[in-house]
Write an enzyme that holds these catalytic residues in place. Structure first.
Site, PDB file in Angstrom:
ATOM      1  CB  ALA A  68      -0.892  -0.027   1.236  1.00 17.74           C
ATOM      2  N   GLY A 111       0.754  -4.955   1.116  1.00 22.21           N
ATOM      3  CA  GLY A 111      -0.474  -5.007   0.326  1.00 22.21           C
ATOM      4  C   GLY A 111      -0.265  -5.646  -1.035  1.00 22.21           C
ATOM      5  CD  GLU A 114      -2.172  -7.536   3.229  1.00 19.65           C
ATOM      6  OE1 GLU A 114      -1.917  -6.344   2.929  1.00 19.65           O
ATOM      7  OE2 GLU A 114      -2.715  -7.861   4.289  1.00 19.65           O
ATOM      8  CD  GLU A 134       1.907  -5.500   5.778  1.00 24.98           C
ATOM      9  OE1 GLU A 134       2.763  -6.403   5.989  1.00 24.98           O
ATOM     10  OE2 GLU A 134       1.080  -5.550   4.845  1.00 24.98           O
TER      11      GLU A 134
END
Ligand code: HXC
Length: 261
Positions: A68, A111, A114, A134
């Site tokens: 992200a 992300g 993911e 993260e």
């Protein structure tokens, strides 16, 4: 340039597979909200295109996606992330009915890992790097990195990736079951993904959609309900022309001609 689309879309040479490329090279395809919105639009367009049987999602050689967008997230607070349902749109990918095959080169972090895991099938290169870093940012995965990853590779390995920032390469991802195949060094991972897409596009679209729905059901339902969903979908396929055609073709020793009905 600023006018470059954040997601590039092209058709494969057969015309039956849509290849979507994340295209934010300067930020290693960091998944900003505009990029994800664009991805959702392109996925939904491909899903609605009758000529398309499967979708390939890829990034660049250097990065599938490095996560992200940290710079976008940096100053966010709880109230706004909650009110605006930050990352909520990431689940729209789960409503896509056509199979999505991920082709991962380079970084698939946070992300990015993911997003990869939310696809239906994954291929990668030996040089791919999967990780959930993260924890190094003071947060935890927020889009499947604790749930899907654990289902795919098991708890101890998922704990090591999530809590100790263990990163793994493509061969390890294959050995651990995170991807279905790590291609050979030098092999074109996107071309291999397109080959799978073309194979899928060569089958009846109704059965393909039912197969995807049933397999995904196994991740959500207790076994008894999952088996019932599978059986109902199986039974319902006897109402399709493709079932009649597939079985007749077998009996007549010829190739089936699917109507996708
Ligand atoms: C914003 C990013 C970014 C990211 C890279 N960039 N990753 N920008 N968000 N996730 C930007 C860098 O700031 C830099 O911009 C440019 O991309 C190139 O990156 P470099 O770091 O210079 O490249 P390199 O030295 O090759 O290192 C590659 C890297 C590193 C190891 C992948 O960029 C990195 O650690 N990135 C962050 C990975 C990460 O922590 N991901 C998880 C994010 S959190 P400039 O402008 O300086 O050139 C997350 C949470 C998900 O994903 C929660 C739910 C969805």
């Amino acid at each position: 340039t600023a006018s470059e689309p954040l997601v590039l879309s092209e058709k494969s040479s057969s015309g039956k597979v849509i290849i979507l490329r994340l295209n934010r090279p300067k930020a290693l395809n960091a998944l900003s909200s505009p990029l994800f919105d664009q991805l959702n639009i392109e996925l939904e367009k491909a899903d609605a295109d009758e000529s398309v049987g499967a979708i390939v999602l890829t990034g660049s050689d250097k990065a599938f996606a490095a996560g992200a967008d940290i710079k976008e997230m940096k100053d966010k607070d709880f109230a706004t992330t909650y009110k605006n349902n930050f990352l909520g749109t990431w689940t729209r990918i789960g409503a896509i009915r056509k199979p999505i095959i991920g082709a991962v080169s380079g970084f698939a972090l946070g992300g990015g890992c993911e997003l990869a895991m939310s696809l239906d099938m994954l291929l990668c290169t030996p040089g791919a790097t999967f990780g959930q870093p993260e924890i190094t940012l003071g947060i935890i995965p927020g889009a499947g990195g604790t749930q899907r990853l654990t289902g795919l590779i098991g708890k101890p390995r998922a704990m090591e990736m999530v809590l100790a920032n263990r990163k793994i390469d493509g061969k390890t991802a294959e050995a651990w079951g995170l991807v279905s195949r790590c291609v050979a060094e030098g092999e074109d991972v996107v071309a291999e993904a397109v080959k799978i897409g073309d194979r899928i596009a060569g089958y009846g679209a109704v059965a393909v959609q039912a197969g995807k729905e049933a397999v995904n059901g196994s991740l959500e339902l207790p076994l008894e309900q999952g088996l019932r969903l599978e059986r109902r979908l199986f039974q319902s396929l006897f109402a399709t022309k493709d079932q009649k055609e597939g079985m007749s073709a077998f009996a007549e020793k010829r190739k089936p001609v699917w109507s996708h009905l």
